[in-house]
Design a protein around this motif. Structure first.
Motif, PDB file in Angstrom:
ATOM      1  N   HIS A 839      50.192  56.521  49.329  1.00 24.82           N
ATOM      2  CA  HIS A 839      50.404  57.494  48.258  1.00 24.82           C
ATOM      3  C   HIS A 839      50.818  56.817  46.959  1.00 24.82           C
ATOM      4  CE1 HIS A 839      49.877  60.794  50.999  1.00 24.82           C
ATOM      5  NE2 HIS A 839      50.804  60.301  51.811  1.00 24.82           N
ATOM      6  N   ILE A 840      51.106  55.501  47.022  1.00 21.05           N
ATOM      7  CA  ILE A 840      51.525  54.783  45.823  1.00 21.05           C
ATOM      8  C   ILE A 840      50.467  53.741  45.505  1.00 21.05           C
ATOM      9  CG2 ILE A 840      53.271  53.280  44.814  1.00 21.05           C
ATOM     10  CD1 ILE A 840      55.292  54.533  46.723  1.00 21.05           C
ATOM     11  N   ILE A 841      49.987  53.729  44.279  1.00 23.51           N
ATOM     12  CA  ILE A 841      48.989  52.745  43.874  1.00 23.51           C
ATOM     13  C   ILE A 841      49.698  51.419  43.639  1.00 23.51           C
ATOM     14  CG2 ILE A 841      47.199  52.147  42.211  1.00 23.51           C
ATOM     15  CD1 ILE A 841      46.582  54.535  43.971  1.00 23.51           C
ATOM     16  N   ALA A 842      49.584  50.500  44.589  1.00 21.63           N
ATOM     17  CA  ALA A 842      50.221  49.200  44.458  1.00 21.63           C
ATOM     18  C   ALA A 842      49.285  48.244  43.727  1.00 21.63           C
ATOM     19  CB  ALA A 842      50.555  48.657  45.846  1.00 21.63           C
ATOM     20  N   GLY A 843      49.873  47.284  43.055  1.00 16.40           N
ATOM     21  CA  GLY A 843      49.068  46.296  42.361  1.00 16.40           C
ATOM     22  C   GLY A 843      49.365  46.267  40.881  1.00 16.40           C
ATOM     23  N   THR A 844      48.526  45.540  40.151  1.00 16.58           N
ATOM     24  CA  THR A 844      48.734  45.320  38.721  1.00 16.58           C
ATOM     25  C   THR A 844      47.500  45.757  37.956  1.00 16.58           C
ATOM     26  OG1 THR A 844      50.188  43.447  39.196  1.00 16.58           O
ATOM     27  CG2 THR A 844      49.262  43.579  36.978  1.00 16.58           C
ATOM     28  N   HIS A 845      47.709  46.463  36.861  1.00 13.95           N
ATOM     29  CA  HIS A 845      46.606  46.965  36.044  1.00 13.95           C
ATOM     30  C   HIS A 845      45.680  45.818  35.641  1.00 13.95           C
ATOM     31  CE1 HIS A 845      44.385  49.563  33.471  1.00 13.95           C
ATOM     32  NE2 HIS A 845      44.808  49.012  32.352  1.00 13.95           N
ATOM     33  N   GLY A 846      44.407  46.032  35.798  1.00 17.74           N
ATOM     34  CA  GLY A 846      43.425  44.999  35.496  1.00 17.74           C
ATOM     35  C   GLY A 846      42.908  44.304  36.738  1.00 17.74           C
ATOM     36  N   TYR A 847      43.700  44.354  37.815  1.00 21.04           N
ATOM     37  CA  TYR A 847      43.303  43.718  39.067  1.00 21.04           C
ATOM     38  C   TYR A 847      42.967  44.746  40.156  1.00 21.04           C
ATOM     39  CZ  TYR A 847      45.395  39.403  37.181  1.00 21.04           C
ATOM     40  OH  TYR A 847      45.705  38.307  36.415  1.00 21.04           O
ATOM     41  N   TYR A 865      38.354  42.278  45.568  1.00 13.84           N
ATOM     42  CA  TYR A 865      38.085  42.668  44.178  1.00 13.84           C
ATOM     43  C   TYR A 865      39.084  41.991  43.238  1.00 13.84           C
ATOM     44  CZ  TYR A 865      37.564  45.572  40.015  1.00 13.84           C
ATOM     45  OH  TYR A 865      37.364  46.006  38.710  1.00 13.84           O
ATOM     46  N   SER A 866      40.380  42.064  43.596  1.00 19.51           N
ATOM     47  CA  SER A 866      41.407  41.456  42.745  1.00 19.51           C
ATOM     48  C   SER A 866      41.189  39.957  42.608  1.00 19.51           C
ATOM     49  CB  SER A 866      42.795  41.733  43.328  1.00 19.51           C
ATOM     50  OG  SER A 866      43.039  43.111  43.457  1.00 19.51           O
ATOM     51  N   PHE A 867      40.786  39.310  43.709  1.00 17.23           N
ATOM     52  CA  PHE A 867      40.528  37.872  43.653  1.00 17.23           C
ATOM     53  C   PHE A 867      39.323  37.577  42.763  1.00 17.23           C
ATOM     54  CE2 PHE A 867      38.771  33.885  45.484  1.00 17.23           C
ATOM     55  CZ  PHE A 867      39.848  33.064  45.179  1.00 17.23           C
ATOM     56  N   GLY A 868      38.351  38.484  42.754  1.00 22.65           N
ATOM     57  CA  GLY A 868      37.214  38.318  41.847  1.00 22.65           C
ATOM     58  C   GLY A 868      37.657  38.310  40.397  1.00 22.65           C
ATOM     59  N   VAL A 869      38.646  39.144  40.070  1.00 29.19           N
ATOM     60  CA  VAL A 869      39.189  39.144  38.712  1.00 29.19           C
ATOM     61  C   VAL A 869      39.840  37.804  38.400  1.00 29.19           C
ATOM     62  CG1 VAL A 869      40.861  40.234  37.157  1.00 29.19           C
ATOM     63  CG2 VAL A 869      39.534  41.639  38.746  1.00 29.19           C
ATOM     64  N   VAL A 870      40.551  37.229  39.394  1.00 28.20           N
ATOM     65  CA  VAL A 870      41.165  35.909  39.204  1.00 28.20           C
ATOM     66  C   VAL A 870      40.092  34.863  38.924  1.00 28.20           C
ATOM     67  CG1 VAL A 870      42.495  34.084  40.317  1.00 28.20           C
ATOM     68  CG2 VAL A 870      43.168  36.466  40.630  1.00 28.20           C
ATOM     69  N   GLU A 873      39.077  35.057  35.411  1.00 25.62           N
ATOM     70  CA  GLU A 873      40.084  34.409  34.562  1.00 25.62           C
ATOM     71  C   GLU A 873      39.869  32.900  34.548  1.00 25.62           C
ATOM     72  OE1 GLU A 873      44.359  35.822  34.690  1.00 25.62           O
ATOM     73  OE2 GLU A 873      43.589  36.737  36.516  1.00 25.62           O
ATOM     74  N   LEU A 874      39.617  32.319  35.722  1.00 22.68           N
ATOM     75  CA  LEU A 874      39.421  30.874  35.812  1.00 22.68           C
ATOM     76  C   LEU A 874      38.230  30.405  34.996  1.00 22.68           C
ATOM     77  CD1 LEU A 874      40.104  29.962  39.550  1.00 22.68           C
ATOM     78  CD2 LEU A 874      41.080  28.833  37.566  1.00 22.68           C
ATOM     79  N   VAL A 875      37.143  31.168  35.055  1.00 27.13           N
ATOM     80  CA  VAL A 875      35.914  30.756  34.366  1.00 27.13           C
ATOM     81  C   VAL A 875      36.009  30.952  32.857  1.00 27.13           C
ATOM     82  CG1 VAL A 875      33.454  31.269  34.100  1.00 27.13           C
ATOM     83  CG2 VAL A 875      34.453  31.118  36.387  1.00 27.13           C
ATOM     84  N   THR A 876      36.576  32.082  32.436  1.00 23.41           N
ATOM     85  CA  THR A 876      36.552  32.424  31.011  1.00 23.41           C
ATOM     86  C   THR A 876      37.826  32.076  30.269  1.00 23.41           C
ATOM     87  OG1 THR A 876      37.433  34.652  31.343  1.00 23.41           O
ATOM     88  CG2 THR A 876      35.045  34.365  31.568  1.00 23.41           C
ATOM     89  N   GLY A 877      38.956  31.935  31.001  1.00 25.91           N
ATOM     90  CA  GLY A 877      40.232  31.733  30.327  1.00 25.91           C
ATOM     91  C   GLY A 877      40.789  32.993  29.715  1.00 25.91           C
ATOM     92  N   LYS A 878      40.142  34.128  29.966  1.00 23.57           N
ATOM     93  CA  LYS A 878      40.587  35.402  29.409  1.00 23.57           C
ATOM     94  C   LYS A 878      41.539  36.110  30.365  1.00 23.57           C
ATOM     95  CE  LYS A 878      37.987  35.201  25.719  1.00 23.57           C
ATOM     96  NZ  LYS A 878      38.587  35.084  24.379  1.00 23.57           N
ATOM     97  N   ARG A 879      42.425  36.939  29.802  1.00 28.99           N
ATOM     98  CA  ARG A 879      43.281  37.786  30.619  1.00 28.99           C
ATOM     99  C   ARG A 879      42.462  38.954  31.168  1.00 28.99           C
ATOM    100  NH1 ARG A 879      46.394  36.090  26.251  1.00 28.99           N
ATOM    101  NH2 ARG A 879      48.501  35.337  26.739  1.00 28.99           N
ATOM    102  N   PRO A 880      42.933  39.591  32.240  1.00 29.10           N
ATOM    103  CA  PRO A 880      42.189  40.749  32.783  1.00 29.10           C
ATOM    104  C   PRO A 880      42.047  41.877  31.784  1.00 29.10           C
ATOM    105  CG  PRO A 880      43.778  39.956  34.374  1.00 29.10           C
ATOM    106  CD  PRO A 880      44.068  39.226  33.096  1.00 29.10           C
ATOM    107  N   ILE A 881      43.040  42.037  30.910  1.00 27.73           N
ATOM    108  CA  ILE A 881      42.973  43.061  29.882  1.00 27.73           C
ATOM    109  C   ILE A 881      43.128  42.374  28.536  1.00 27.73           C
ATOM    110  CG2 ILE A 881      44.007  45.166  28.964  1.00 27.73           C
ATOM    111  CD1 ILE A 881      42.791  45.592  31.681  1.00 27.73           C
ATOM    112  N   GLU A 882      42.123  42.448  27.705  1.00 27.09           N
ATOM    113  CA  GLU A 882      42.161  41.883  26.363  1.00 27.09           C
ATOM    114  C   GLU A 882      41.703  42.961  25.386  1.00 27.09           C
ATOM    115  OE1 GLU A 882      43.108  38.918  25.330  1.00 27.09           O
ATOM    116  OE2 GLU A 882      42.735  37.393  26.844  1.00 27.09           O
TER     117      GLU A 882
END
Length: 936
Positions: A839-847, A865-870, A873-882
């Motif tokens: 019932h609680i959305i765990a995690g961090t926005h963007g991931y 999915y969250s690891f795909g976001v990581v 980040e590794l490839v582009t150097g960008k944050r999940p939310i810019e």
């Protein structure tokens, strides 16, 4: 007698025709039964089985004069389902079958070969599976489209031997098995259109391609073609379009290329071609020329300036020299130019927007000089104006600042002077303003607050002076503000606290004065604040204590009063130096605060009022005792508590060594469930300890489920603690952080981990601690972290879901080997088939995986999915939310748009090591800026 014979014959033909019509009607009705359409109107609404029905009346069906079906065209009708080719090929007169741009699935059987009268077959843009069948009997085919249809395996190139009449062959965008250029194609002398892009072709382009002299379109892009462009390519004098981008082509343009005078669209980008462009100066009908990311050298032919159809020119990331032709783009409705990252000299051509249609002017990172032509002040169609990293001089034409449709103005690193003019109030679409490292001066006009789409502003390293506009708070979308190394004076605008989206503020090395506005502490996403080397005075606002800053620098000002205790941590060492008027209770390098120094005048007045009020009202003894007990419970040392130590490894330390080290000077971070301390043991070994203080009631006791306090009963520890201890104690993997022990009491919980000296991956990519990570290191981090995650999902007795996979929860040891950490949200799956809900959305926005957000269903795929976001980040150097991704956009949608937008963005994997990646590409390289990437 003869008339009877005629009537009998007519009757027989009528019956035969009716019989044939009824048979074809049944075939089409059977076809309709297996297909579904979501289109409006539904194409099958006219396909009704009545006694008067004729298939010739069906939508999408055509017949010959004798009533036999010859054409079925249901392209783009939102169809789904499978096809019965055995039935379809029973239509005796079928010449055209067009079913493209639908969602048809299933396999295409060998029965397709029975449609021997087909002249037109289009199955393109569907979702078929399996291999495409051998169709040697389709010798009448003139048009064959099977592109982007989901086919795999080997394509039956041998079938083409019998298709000498083919005019169009389109089989690209399928995952076929690797094969050399098909020799069978070279015998199709009537070919006008050959589309073989992205279909796993390897090796060289054979010289025999020069025999296909009727070709108007040749597309071989996105394959693994190597070697040189054959000189026989010059025989294809009827070519209108030639697409060779994203291969491994080498060498120079062959001499015969000059013969392709009908060529309008030519793209050979993303190869390894070299030499000069002189062979192209004869191609006067060029409309679009794209040769970016090769190794071309020499000058851009002056003849390009007289090409009267040229509207697109993209030559970035080569080694071109010399000037741009002065009349370039002046003859047609020129669209865009990108010649960034070359060694071009001379001036910017002034007439490219002469017809008023230009959208992008990208010439950054060259050696261009002179002024910015005033002609672009009136180019209202411009969306991107990037001329950074050149040697441009003079004053920026005022109209440039106020272009109504421009999204980005990038003048960074030139020698431009003058100032920003009030025209900027007209730049209603401007979201990025980069003018750092120039000679700009004067005051920043108040009208900049009217450019309310601004997201990123960088005015650093100039000579701006005067006060900052007090209305700057009107920039509600502002994310980063860089004003460092100027001569701004006056106070920091209080309204800056209204910029709720701002994450980075740098005003260092100016002459700002007055007190820091407390409103800065109300910025919800502020991550970096640098106000060093100014003349700021007064106290540090206590409101800053609520922020979670990765960088805080208030050094070398005139600040006074107490440093807030919550900011007196190791992570901010040096943040307050050069302020002799500051004091601290915990930082030894500052004078110790007395009662007078540690409290402001308002605070002292407030305390006096409370004391007087207490005397006059006679505060109850019971309340006083309660409050007093609570304070004593918080102030007592950890060693006074009763502790229970539970080890999960062989330990080389004692409980007392850990407890003695839980003090403010050892604090290295704050997490969602507790503070983290660095502990150095007597033997020199380093540990990391997470301290979770349990919430207490008035009597210093933990609240239990009972409504009344139960003295002497051990309170329940936090859910996060129990989850993390339970999870980590059972895990043994080199890529998962090691938990040594837990130490618990009624009031506190401690988790003792191995210490990872290089911090988190987030730190190394995005914060002030970021450092250059070469591609090999990034690859190793990705692979090793993936191994840890794979172990959690498949190596444990029951799958362990982390539920908060992100770069800040991937820690790095001294060799940059990763460990997955922070299991406060971990959830061990029950025996429910790998599915669970919460019932609680765990995690961090963007991931967080999108489906998790709207279904509350969690499984291993959520972590993946969250690891795909990581990985992104590794490839582009960008944050999940810019901010640059756009409103409500994250890195996933941004990268998806990069890969899907044709002729706009190159594949991310082609980023070059030579671009000096340091948490991302160098900011001056347009090709490393996501707003620039221009390819398919």
């Amino acid at each position: 007698m003869s008339s009877r014979i005629v009537l009998l014959l007519l009757s027989f033909l009528s019956v035969a025709s009716s019989s044939r019509g009824n048979g074809e009607l049944e075939i089409l009705l059977t076809l309709a039964e297996n297909l579904h359409s979501s289109a409006l109107p539904n194409p099958f609404s006219t396909w009704t089985p009545s006694s008067s029905s004729s298939p010739c009346d069906f939508d999408g069906v055509a017949c010959n004069p004798s009533g036999s079906v010859t054409r079925i065209d249901l392209s783009g009708r939102s169809l789904s389902g499978t096809l019965n080719f055995t039935s379809l090929c029973s239509l005796p007169s079928l010449e055209m079958l067009a079913l493209s741009f639908n969602s048809l699935s299933g396999s295409v059987p060998a029965d397709l070969d029975r449609c021997s009268k087909l002249r037109y077959l289009d199955l393109g843009n569907n979702d078929f599976s399996g291999s495409f069948p051998d169709i040697p009997s389709l010798g009448e085919l003139q048009y064959l489209y099977v592109n982007k249809s989901g086919f795999t395996g080997g394509f039956p190139w041998g079938s083409l031997v019998n298709m000498k009449k083919l005019v169009i062959l389109s089989v690209g965008d399928n995952n076929f098995d690797d094969s050399p250029f098909p020799e069978e194609v070279l015998e199709l002398m009537d070919l006008n259109w050959l589309y073989l892009s992205n279909c796993s072709i390897q090796g060289m382009i054979p010289p025999g391609v020069g025999k296909l002299t009727k070709l108007a379109n040749l597309e071989l892009s996105m394959n693994s073609i190597t070697g040189e462009i054959p000189k026989e390519m010059g025989n294809l004098v009827n070519l209108w379009q030639l697409e060779l981008y994203k291969n491994g082509l080498t060498g120079k343009f062959p001499a015969g290329m000059r013969n392709l005078t009908k060529l309008e669209n030519f793209d050979a980008s993303l190869n390894y071609l070299e030499g000069d462009l002189s062979e192209l100066k004869y191609l006067t009908n060029l409309v679009s020329l794209q040769l970016y990311m090769n190794d071309f050298s020499g000058e851009i032919p002056a003849e390009f300036g007289s090409f009267q159809k040229l509207v697109n020119l993209s030559l970035y990331a080569n080694r071109l020299t010399g000037p741009l032709p002065e009349m370039l783009g002046s003859w047609a409705e020129f669209d865009f130019i990108d010649v960034s990252e070359n060694f071009l000299t001379g001036t910017i051509p002034p007439y490219m927007c002469q017809r008023g249609k230009m959208t992008e002017l990208l010439v950054l990172q060259n050696k261009l000089s002179g002024n910015i032509p005033a002609t672009y002040s009136n180019c209202t169609t411009l969306t991107r104006f990037r001329v950074s990293n050149n040697s441009l001089t003079g004053v920026v034409p005022p109209g440039i600042w106020g272009l109504p449709n421009v999204n980005i103005i990038d003048l960074d690193s030139n020698q431009l002077d003058g100032g920003v003019t009030p025209d900027i109030q007209n730049a209603k679409s401007l979201d990025q303003l980069f003018i750092a490292n120039n000679k700009f001066s004067g005051e920043l006009p108040v009208e900049i607050s009217k450019a309310r789409s601004l997201v990123a502003v960088d005015l650093s390293n100039n000579g701006f002076s005067g006060r900052l506009p007090q209305s700057i708070g009107e920039l509600k979308q502002l994310s980063s503000l860089h004003l460092e190394n100027n001569m701004f004076s006056g106070s920091i605008p209080e309204s800056l606290g209204s910029c709720d989206s701002v994450s980075a503020v740098n005003m260092a090395n100016n002459s700002l004065s007055g007190e820091m506005p407390p409103s800065l502490g109300s910025l919800p996403v502020l991550n970096s604040l640098n106000l060093s080397n100014n003349r700021l005075s007064g106290p540090i606002p206590s409101s800053l204590s609520s922020l979670r800053l990765s960088l805080l620098d208030l050094s070398n000002n005139r600040l006074t009063g107490q440093i807030p205790v919550s900011l007196s941590i190791q992570a901010y060492n040096g943040s307050f130096s050069g302020n002799p008027g500051l004091c601290s209770y915990t930082i030894s390098s500052f004078q110790r605060c007395s009662f007078h120094l540690g409290m402001s005048k308002d605070m002292r007045k407030l305390i006096v009022c409370f004391v007087l009020l207490a005397v006059l009202l006679g505060i109850s003894i019971g309340l006083y005792v309660c409050l007093n007990r609570r304070e004593r419970a918080h102030e007592r040392s950890l060693k006074e508590e009763s502790w229970d130590m539970k080890s999960f490894q062989v330990l080389s330390f004692t409980e007392d060594e850990i407890l003695d080290s839980i003090k403010p000077e050892n604090l290295i971070g704050r997490g969602g469930s507790g503070n983290v301390y660095r502990v150095v043991l007597d033997n020199g070994k380093e540990l990391a300890v997470k301290h979770i203080r349990n919430a207490a009631d008035c009597y210093g006791q933990k609240k239990t489920q009972s409504t009344a306090p139960i003295l002497g009963t051990r309170a329940k520890r936090s859910r996060e603690f129990d989850s993390e201890a339970e999870t980590l104690s059972s895990i043994r993997h080199v890529n998962v952080v090691k938990l040594y022990c837990s130490i618990t009491s009624d009031d506190s919980s401690l988790l003792v981990y191995e210490y990872l000296p290089n911090g988190s991956l987030w730190d190394r990519l995005h914060t002030s601690r970021k450092m250059e990570l070469d591609w090999e290191t990034r690859y190793e981090v990705a692979v090793e972290a993936a191994k840890g995650l794979e172990y959690l999902h498949h190596g444990c007795e029951r799958p362990v879901l982390h539920r908060d996979v992100k770069s800040s929860n991937i820690l790095l040891d001294q060799h940059f080997k990763p460990r997955i950490a922070d299991f406060g949200l971990a959830k061990i799956l029950q025996n429910s088939g790998g599915k669970d809900s919460t019932h609680i959305i765990a995690g961090t926005h963007g991931y967080i995986a999108p489906e998790y957000g709207y279904t509350n269903k969690v499984n291993e795929k959520s972590d993946v999915y969250s690891f795909g976001v990581v990985l992104m980040e590794l490839v582009t150097g960008k944050r999940p939310i810019e901010a640059e991704f756009g409103e409500s956009k994250d890195i996933v949608s941004w990268i998806s748009s990069m890969l899907e937008t044709k002729n706009k963005h190159p594949e991310l994997s082609r980023l070059k090591n030579t671009r000096g990646l340091q948490g991302g590409c160098h900011q001056s390289a347009e090709s490393c800026n996501p707003l620039h990437w221009d390819t398919s």
